[in-house]
Motif scaffolding. Structure first.
Motif, short mmCIF file in Angstrom:
data_model
loop_
_atom_site.label_atom_id
_atom_site.label_comp_id
_atom_site.label_asym_id
_atom_site.label_seq_id
_atom_site.Cartn_x
_atom_site.Cartn_y
_atom_site.Cartn_z
N ASP A 192 0.83 -1.22 0.00
CA ASP A 192 0.00 0.00 0.00
C ASP A 192 0.85 1.26 0.00
O ASP A 192 0.55 2.23 -0.69
N GLU A 193 1.93 1.24 0.77
CA GLU A 193 2.82 2.41 0.85
C GLU A 193 3.56 2.62 -0.48
O GLU A 193 3.75 3.76 -0.92
N LEU A 194 3.98 1.52 -1.12
CA LEU A 194 4.70 1.63 -2.39
C LEU A 194 3.83 2.23 -3.50
O LEU A 194 4.34 2.88 -4.41
N LYS A 195 2.53 2.02 -3.40
CA LYS A 195 1.62 2.57 -4.41
C LYS A 195 1.62 4.09 -4.42
O LYS A 195 1.34 4.71 -5.44
N HIS A 196 1.98 4.69 -3.30
CA HIS A 196 1.93 6.15 -3.19
C HIS A 196 3.25 6.83 -3.57
O HIS A 196 3.31 8.05 -3.60
N LEU A 197 4.28 6.06 -3.86
CA LEU A 197 5.59 6.64 -4.14
C LEU A 197 5.75 6.97 -5.62
O LEU A 197 5.14 6.35 -6.50
N GLU A 198 6.60 7.94 -5.89
CA GLU A 198 6.94 8.33 -7.26
C GLU A 198 7.94 7.31 -7.84
O GLU A 198 8.58 6.56 -7.12
N ARG A 199 8.08 7.35 -9.15
CA ARG A 199 8.98 6.44 -9.86
C ARG A 199 10.42 6.56 -9.36
O ARG A 199 11.09 5.56 -9.13
#
Length: 159
Positions: free
Chosen positions: A11-18
């Motif tokens: 879930d946290e990784l979904k919110h990060l930029e490339r």
């Protein structure tokens, strides 16, 4: 410190930029050899599973040649290390047929090993455990794959 669950991390990784994701992956690769090996598999080898299996088999061939045969302690230790590597490489793939094919190849190499592993109780037990593991897990595969792997198993002298 307790690590976060896989769901929380996802879930946290979904919110990060490339760029942030790239930075995290690069940091992971620096910390452990297994992380780097898994990333190597995912980036370069996952597309061609047959080539990956061939690379692992070639590495196994080379390591079997290098086994110290003069002292049983080192022979046993080397065999355990090789089995550990086979299991690790199988885990990277995540495919049952790859795991079983690599294990069968390992068993064939053990079977052809001189001095014979059948004469030593510890190595014989290792051989038998892996053979039982392969037989139990073969039933979970598609019938065509089962047939191909059974043909390979029949080549082993213990079956």
């Amino acid at each position: 410190m307790k690590p976060a669950s896989a769901k929380e991390i996802r879930d946290e990784l979904k919110h990060l930029e490339r760029e942030e994701l790239l930075e995290i992956v690069q940091r992971l690769a620096r910390f452990k050899k297994e992380n780097k090996e898994l990333l190597t598999y995912l980036l370069f080898d996952a597309q061609d599973e047959e080539e990956y299996k061939l690379k692992v088999k070639t590495e196994l061939d080379e390591e079997f040649i290098e086994i110290n045969r003069s002292n049983f302690y080192y022979t046993k230790k080397s065999m355990r290390k090789l089995l550990k590597n086979v299991k690790k490489y199988s885990r990277y793939s995540g495919k049952k047929e790859t795991e079983l094919e690599l294990l069968i190849y390992f068993l064939q190499k053990m079977d052809n090993f001189k001095p014979s592993v059948q004469r030593n109780k510890i190595l014989k037990n290792m051989y038998d455990r892996q053979l039982d593991f392969v037989k139990r897990n073969m039933e979970k595969l598609h019938e065509d794959l089962q047939y191909d792997l059974k043909m390979e198993l029949e080549k082993l002298s213990g079956t």
